[in-house]
Structure formats: C-alpha cells, structure tokens
Write a protein that holds these residues in place. Structure first.
Motif, PDB file in Angstrom:
ATOM      1  N   SER A 209      33.135  17.017 -35.298  1.00 44.67           N
ATOM      2  CA  SER A 209      32.911  17.657 -33.999  1.00 44.67           C
ATOM      3  C   SER A 209      31.869  16.908 -33.169  1.00 44.67           C
ATOM      4  N   PRO A 213      33.380  14.028 -29.142  1.00 51.06           N
ATOM      5  CA  PRO A 213      33.102  13.919 -27.707  1.00 51.06           C
ATOM      6  C   PRO A 213      32.757  12.510 -27.242  1.00 51.06           C
ATOM      7  N   TYR A 219      36.644  13.606 -23.197  1.00 48.12           N
ATOM      8  CA  TYR A 219      36.209  14.558 -24.215  1.00 48.12           C
ATOM      9  C   TYR A 219      34.766  14.980 -23.952  1.00 48.12           C
ATOM     10  N   ARG A 222      34.709  17.304 -21.068  1.00 50.39           N
ATOM     11  CA  ARG A 222      35.283  18.610 -21.398  1.00 50.39           C
ATOM     12  C   ARG A 222      34.294  19.482 -22.167  1.00 50.39           C
ATOM     13  N   TRP A 223      33.556  18.894 -23.096  1.00 51.22           N
ATOM     14  CA  TRP A 223      32.670  19.690 -23.934  1.00 51.22           C
ATOM     15  C   TRP A 223      31.295  19.926 -23.316  1.00 51.22           C
ATOM     16  N   THR A 228      33.686  24.232 -18.761  1.00 52.92           N
ATOM     17  CA  THR A 228      34.210  24.143 -20.129  1.00 52.92           C
ATOM     18  C   THR A 228      33.111  23.997 -21.173  1.00 52.92           C
ATOM     19  N   ALA A 229      31.885  23.688 -20.730  1.00 54.64           N
ATOM     20  CA  ALA A 229      30.781  23.576 -21.683  1.00 54.64           C
ATOM     21  C   ALA A 229      30.506  24.895 -22.400  1.00 54.64           C
ATOM     22  N   SER A 232      31.353  24.919 -25.912  1.00 55.74           N
ATOM     23  CA  SER A 232      30.422  24.247 -26.816  1.00 55.74           C
ATOM     24  C   SER A 232      29.445  25.229 -27.447  1.00 55.74           C
ATOM     25  N   GLY A 272      39.401  23.741 -31.065  1.00 53.01           N
ATOM     26  CA  GLY A 272      38.512  22.708 -30.541  1.00 53.01           C
ATOM     27  C   GLY A 272      39.258  21.438 -30.180  1.00 53.01           C
ATOM     28  N   SER A 276      39.804  19.728 -26.376  1.00 52.97           N
ATOM     29  CA  SER A 276      39.562  18.314 -26.092  1.00 52.97           C
ATOM     30  C   SER A 276      40.802  17.640 -25.501  1.00 52.97           C
TER      31      SER A 276
END
Length: 334
Positions: A209, A213, A219, A222-223, A228-229, A232, A272, A276
């Motif tokens: 994981s 990113p 990626y 996105r994370w 979209t965070a 996380s 997850g 991504s």
C-alpha cells in the motif's frame, strides 16, 4: 439518461474477479499450508473441507477471464501478451492441484507425489496471481493500441512483492477456513498459523500500500489529492478494524469470525486497488471506455449476464449451505 454499459460491465468483471479471489483464495491457501501438516489424517480432512466447492469457486475465474475477452477485447489483447508468463504459470499450477484432488485418493505408493503437486500447484497459482496483479498495477506500456513492452516487463521487485503478499494472504484465508471447518488438534494448529499469517498479511499489505502510490503520478494524486484523499483515512481504519476482529477471533477461539475478518481484509485490499485504478482498465493509458466493445455487443451480452450471474450466485450459495458446518474426519467427501 443513457446507460453507461462499459461501466456496468467493468463492475461485473470486477465483482467476478473479487468473488474468485475470496472464494478460491482459501482453498489455494489449504494447499499452501499442506507442508505444515505432515499427518495423512490431517491432510485428508483439509482436502475434504474444500473438495465440495473448490471447482465451483473457479467458475468466477472463467467468468472474469471470458468476460474480459468478450466485453473489453482491447484490454484483453494488451494484458495477455504482457502477462503471458505468470498467467501460464498460474494455469499450470491450477491444473496440477486440480488433478491432485482426484489422483491423491487413488494411489498409495505415489501419494507423496500428489501431495507435492497439490501444495506446489497451489503455491505456484497463488504466487503467479500476485505477480500478475503487481505487473498490472505498475502499469503496462501501450503504443498504437497494442502492448509495447518486452517479455520480462512483468518481473520487477514490486510484482515479486505482491506475489509474496498474495501467497501469505491466501495462507491466512486457508488457516482461518480450517479454524471454521475443523476440530481438535488440526483446528488448534490452524489457529497458531492464522495468528502468525495475520500479522504477516498486515505487514505485506502495508508494504504494498505504501509502495503503490509512488508507482504512477495518478496513483499518488488519487490517494493524496482532494477529495479522494478521504479514502487514505477510511480504508486503513477499516483494515485495522478487520485486523482487530481477526486477532480477537483467533485468540477468543471463535470459529467463523477469523475467516470473515480475513475476507474483509481482502475486500478492502481489492477496493484500494480499484480506487487506484479507476477509470483505467489497463493503467496508465487505456480507460474502461477505450477498451470496451461496441454498445450493441455490450447490450446483447448483458442480457445473458443478467441470467447467468444470479444462477452462479444461487448455486454457489446453495453448495456452501449444503456443506456447512464442521468436517467429520470419519466420513469425508471422497
């Protein structure tokens, strides 16, 4: 409002792959754990615990692979050449373990060979699935709608790491399945293994994981980009919750809780990956809509899927219901 057929089909394929991972994962895990249970009686019970359902579990793999060819032919034509080696290795592993299910019970002199075929085939299939996943996550080079990489692009430190992560995770699923389905010394030994593999699985998930990113800029965005965070935060919290349920279930000697919690870890890990990936079918350049077949084909195939998928779900649920409960060591399936 127009129906987004490519998105619907992407969801169906994703569901089929997830169903395969969580259903076939534990019976691959049984094979992975075979060397840790040297007694023939234990091995017989272990195989009997999955014998009624293992072949039905692989229906989802056929649905996922066949569906990818039918509804996302461009993605299929790119992914297959990129991952020929791990996919062929996976199929060989599945063949060996499938044959071992039957041949092991028909011979005494050569039983040890089929024990190793079952264990080796299960481990090879699991590891190959992880390697293929890692190679897909790290990205596949595409030029003019065709694979533009080399034969060995799939072999990287990241893909090897994901291969071992899946191997460990499937061992966790297998050990928690044994806790749920067996009794006595076999179940107690499975608890000890499950406790060890649950910590190893969490460590492997953490490594993959944190690594993911930084493989591709999208990626990372996105994370750690907004909004979209928020995933996380949510996903790691849910993972820790499943981990707590797993550990307490094992130590509290509960039967079903560890297995359900382990499944939860896999579902969250899969979610997850989906977060991504989206909206790519082949990262980092081919989207769901780029890879999809014409809408007329998707519509025609969707009619069949609306009939076929519920039927598969019904007979899967029915099979697990019929063979529910603990395995009787004296009766067996074969």
């Amino acid at each position: 409002m127009a129906i987004d057929l490519p998105f619907i089909w992407a969801a169906i394929i994703a569901f089929a792959v997830l169903a395969y991972v969580i259903l076939d994962g534990f019976d691959l895990g049984i094979g992975i754990l075979f060397p840790f249970f040297p007694e023939k009686r234990d091995r017989d019970v272990m195989m009997n615990s999955v014998a009624p359902v293992w072949d039905g579990n692989e229906t989802w793999l056929v649905l996922g692979g066949g569906g990818l060819l039918a509804v996302f032919p461009l993605a299929y034509s790119i992914i297959l050449p990129a991952l020929y080696a791990p996919i062929i290795a996976m199929l060989l592993g599945l063949i060996f373990r499938g044959v071992a299910f039957e041949y092991r019970w028909r011979t005494k002199r050569g039983e040890f060979l089929w024990n190793w075929a079952f264990a080796g085939g299960s481990a090879l299939a699991a590891f190959s699935q992880g390697v293929a996943l890692g190679a897909l996550v790290q990205g596949i080079p595409v030029v003019n709608r065709a694979y533009a990489g080399s034969w060995w692009d799939w072999l990287t430190p990241f893909s090897i790491a994901t291969g071992f992560a899946i191997l460990i995770g499937y061992a966790l699923l297998g050990s928690t399945w044994l806790i749920m389905k067996t009794t006595g010394e076999l179940a107690e030994k499975a608890r000890k293994i499950a406790l060890q593999t649950c910590f190893a699985t969490i460590a492997a998930m953490g490594i993959v994981s944190l690594w993911t990113p930084f493989l591709k800029p999208q990626y990372l965005e996105r994370w750690f980009g907004w909004p979209t965070a928020i995933f996380s935060v949510i996903v790691p919290v849910l993972v820790l919750g499943c981990f707590a349920l797993l550990v307490t279930g094992i130590r509290g000697k509960r039967d079903a809780q560890p297995f359900l919690a382990a499944l939860g870890l896999f579902v969250l890990g899969y979610a997850g990956i989906g977060i991504s990936f989206y909206p790519f079918m082949v990262p980092p350049s081919v989207t769901i809509w780029d890879a999809a077949a014409p809408d007329s084909s998707l519509s025609f195939l969707l009619v069949g899927a609306l009939v076929l998928v519920p039927i598969i779900l019904i007979y899967t649920v029915y099979a697990y219901w019929v063979f529910r409960g603990k395995v009787d060591p004296e009766e067996g399936y074969h």
